[in-house]
Design an enzyme around this catalytic site. Structure first.
Site, PDB file in Angstrom:
ATOM      1  N   ASP A  47       0.825  -1.210   0.000  1.00 18.41           N
ATOM      2  CA  ASP A  47       0.000   0.000   0.000  1.00 18.41           C
ATOM      3  C   ASP A  47       0.862   1.265   0.000  1.00 18.41           C
ATOM      4  OD1 ASP A  47      -1.992  -1.844   0.349  1.00 18.41           O
ATOM      5  OD2 ASP A  47      -2.836  -0.926   2.154  1.00 18.41           O
ATOM      6  N   ASP A  48       0.203   2.360  -0.345  1.00 18.91           N
ATOM      7  CA  ASP A  48       0.704   3.732  -0.162  1.00 18.91           C
ATOM      8  C   ASP A  48       1.699   4.226  -1.208  1.00 18.91           C
ATOM      9  OD1 ASP A  48      -0.886   3.488   2.038  1.00 18.91           O
ATOM     10  OD2 ASP A  48       0.664   3.870   3.532  1.00 18.91           O
ATOM     11  N   HIS A  98      -6.028   2.821  -3.862  1.00 26.74           N
ATOM     12  CA  HIS A  98      -5.915   3.092  -2.413  1.00 26.74           C
ATOM     13  C   HIS A  98      -6.343   4.543  -2.144  1.00 26.74           C
ATOM     14  CE1 HIS A  98      -4.633   1.851   1.545  1.00 26.74           C
ATOM     15  NE2 HIS A  98      -3.598   2.661   1.624  1.00 26.74           N
ATOM     16  N   HIS A 189       4.009  -2.143   2.998  1.00 22.92           N
ATOM     17  CA  HIS A 189       4.062  -0.816   2.384  1.00 22.92           C
ATOM     18  C   HIS A 189       5.367  -0.660   1.615  1.00 22.92           C
ATOM     19  CE1 HIS A 189       1.229  -0.696   5.712  1.00 22.92           C
ATOM     20  NE2 HIS A 189       0.578   0.219   5.018  1.00 22.92           N
TER      21      HIS A 189
END
Ligand code: NI
Length: 222
Positions: A47-48, A98, A189
């Site tokens: 993610d991110d 996201h 991440h």
């Protein structure tokens, strides 16, 4: 008497040998059962990102290992990282949404939430020609109302090593390796160097234990 004695000794020896033999056969069988590697599936998700440096390093590591992953991208990180996203897509990774600015969708009105999601999907489409079908809500904040309004599949996770917080590579690796099981989705991440290093170690360790890495669509469809 002597003959009988010899015969008895021989029988005892035979019994011991046969017994020993059977015992060994069982042992061999058991060992082979333990050695047989049963295929187990796991999805590693990031993610991110993307981040020009760390995501790029991760993609290299994944390519070297022939492993696919799933990336949940933050829309506002796309600009300047178009090549990274293109590479990601071309190398067989699954790209998900996201949100555009990493918002808590449950604390945002529906109109703004949909804008955040659609804007990100459009940007990914412009680069890859593919509209993401999977969404991971920041903080896992997704409810029935969002499910009814957003035509995407929400993805959560099973294993969370808290990599964004600890930055302790060894701890992250141990947490995942010790708690993962067949069909799990791992949350990490790709914007931290420590997470990238840990992720590649996790992959090596889990592959040794018979895990096959797939993208989340393959886990969810199962
Ligand atoms: Ni996030």
């Amino acid at each position: 008497m002597r003959y009988f004695y010899k015969k008895t000794i021989l029988a005892v020896i035979m019994l011991l040998l046969t017994g020993g033999y059977i015992h060994n056969v069982n042992l061999v069988k058991k060992v082979s059962e333990n050695i047989v590697i049963k295929e187990k599936y796991v999805a590693i998700t990031f993610d991110d990102g993307p981040d020009g440096k760390t995501t790029e390093n991760l993609l290299e590591g994944l390519k070297e290992r022939g492993v696919v992953a799933t990336f949940f991208i933050v829309g506002e990180n796309i600009e300047g990282n178009e090549e990274v996203i293109k590479k990601m897509y071309e190398e067989g990774h699954l790209i998900g949404n996201h949100t555009y600015s990493h918002i808590n969708l449950m604390q945002t009105d529906m109109k703004k939430s949909l804008e955040e999601i659609e804007k990100t999907n459009e940007k990914i489409y412009e680069i890859t020609g593919y509209y993401p079908q999977y969404i991971r809500a920041p903080y896992g904040k997704y409810d029935r109302q969002l499910e009814d309004n957003v035509d995407m599949i929400p993805v959560f996770w099973d294993v969370d090593p808290n990599d964004w917080n600890t930055k302790d590579c060894g701890k992250v690796v141990r947490t995942v390796v010790d708690s993962v099981s067949d069909g799990d989705i791992i949350l990490m991440h790709d914007i931290y160097n420590s997470s990238v290093v840990a992720a590649l170690e996790i992959i090596d360790e889990l592959r040794q234990r018979g895990y096959v890495f797939v993208t989340v669509d393959q886990i969810i469809l199962d």
